[in-house]
Design a protein around this motif. Sequence first.
Motif, PDB file in Angstrom:
ATOM      1  N   THR A  60       0.821  -1.193   0.000  1.00 25.68           N
ATOM      2  CA  THR A  60       0.000   0.000   0.000  1.00 25.68           C
ATOM      3  C   THR A  60       0.865   1.257   0.000  1.00 25.68           C
ATOM      4  O   THR A  60       2.039   1.247   0.322  1.00 25.68           O
ATOM      5  CB  THR A  60      -0.906   0.031   1.244  1.00 25.68           C
ATOM      6  N   THR A  61       0.259   2.344  -0.391  1.00 25.47           N
ATOM      7  CA  THR A  61       0.933   3.644  -0.362  1.00 25.47           C
ATOM      8  C   THR A  61       0.209   4.542   0.618  1.00 25.47           C
ATOM      9  O   THR A  61      -0.825   4.191   1.168  1.00 25.47           O
ATOM     10  CB  THR A  61       0.934   4.284  -1.753  1.00 25.47           C
ATOM     11  N   ASP A  62       0.728   5.761   0.781  1.00 28.60           N
ATOM     12  CA  ASP A  62       0.147   6.679   1.746  1.00 28.60           C
ATOM     13  C   ASP A  62      -1.259   7.133   1.370  1.00 28.60           C
ATOM     14  O   ASP A  62      -1.958   7.692   2.199  1.00 28.60           O
ATOM     15  CB  ASP A  62       1.056   7.900   1.929  1.00 28.60           C
ATOM     16  N   ASN A  63      -1.656   6.939   0.095  1.00 28.23           N
ATOM     17  CA  ASN A  63      -2.995   7.377  -0.287  1.00 28.23           C
ATOM     18  C   ASN A  63      -3.912   6.211  -0.632  1.00 28.23           C
ATOM     19  O   ASN A  63      -4.797   6.316  -1.483  1.00 28.23           O
ATOM     20  CB  ASN A  63      -2.926   8.348  -1.480  1.00 28.23           C
ATOM     21  N   THR A  64      -3.700   5.090   0.039  1.00 32.21           N
ATOM     22  CA  THR A  64      -4.573   3.933  -0.147  1.00 32.21           C
ATOM     23  C   THR A  64      -6.014   4.309   0.187  1.00 32.21           C
ATOM     24  O   THR A  64      -6.291   4.818   1.275  1.00 32.21           O
ATOM     25  CB  THR A  64      -4.138   2.778   0.771  1.00 32.21           C
ATOM     26  N   PRO A  65      -6.948   4.071  -0.733  1.00 29.75           N
ATOM     27  CA  PRO A  65      -8.353   4.404  -0.454  1.00 29.75           C
ATOM     28  C   PRO A  65      -8.953   3.446   0.575  1.00 29.75           C
ATOM     29  O   PRO A  65      -8.739   2.238   0.517  1.00 29.75           O
ATOM     30  CB  PRO A  65      -9.028   4.266  -1.809  1.00 29.75           C
TER      31      PRO A  65
END
Length: 291
Positions: free
Chosen positions: A2-7
């Motif tokens: 995941t990244t910092d803007n995972t929905p």
Amino acid sequence: MTTDNTPVTVIGLGLMGQALAGAFLRDGHPTTVWNRTAAKADQLVAQGAKLAGSVGDAVAAGSLVVVCVTDYDAAHRLLDPLGEAFDGRLLVNLGSGTSSGARESAEWAARHGAAYLDGAIMAVPAEIGADAVITYSGPRSAFEQYEPVLRSLGSGATYLGDDHTLSALHEMAVLSLMWNVLNGFLQGAALLGAAGVDARAFAPLAGKGVDIVNGWLAAYAEQIDDGAYPALDSTIDTHLAAMDHLIHESESLGVSAELPRFVKALTDRAVADGRGGDGYAAMIEQFRKVS
């Protein structure tokens, strides 16, 4: 990964659900929310959350779907009609319930192509996003993939293992501990209150008592796991005598002795089983069986 803007989607906006969604928002995750009473989302929407028009729309919006409703039955009433909409998603249930409910939810998720983590929140809403302890159980791969996102909810994110039932079981164990500690404090406060002592005056000493007992837990755990209960400080027979004193003191002051009588009844059974000369950890044997 995941990244910092995972929905993220949060379903259920009671006090805890609102705290969960707020923590995701503060960490920069696009957050979709749904609640049966839409007005509970107003503050979150003002902070940047998207209010879904339906549960199905909410699920479709996030690869990570967090459900925080009353119990497993309430979650299934909302989620069961959606079925395959969960395919390829991670469903995290942070409601409360029993281990059988966790197992059934995991089986339901698997049938519909979803990964599933069962979780237990051991914190109050104000602690979410800070040092809240939240346990998770289920496939390690799912936890590790989404761990950075889940840590938005609390630095105390704790993985317990592949068995989906472990979080529910740990929650029940901690609740048992909590109620027993609180009931012990209330019994003591009632006893002292009958003698004119305020609960506020008792609280500091009670806290020190809890700290002392906390210091015993590791050694007790070792004895329980080893199945040996040496009387390192006092025997169950000695505890039993003190229990009689508490019962008599409570009755003499007109305070309910129901709780200490129950504790003594358990201890009487331990003595009858030949445990009188053991350390107090041997009382575990009374809790391992149905009377």
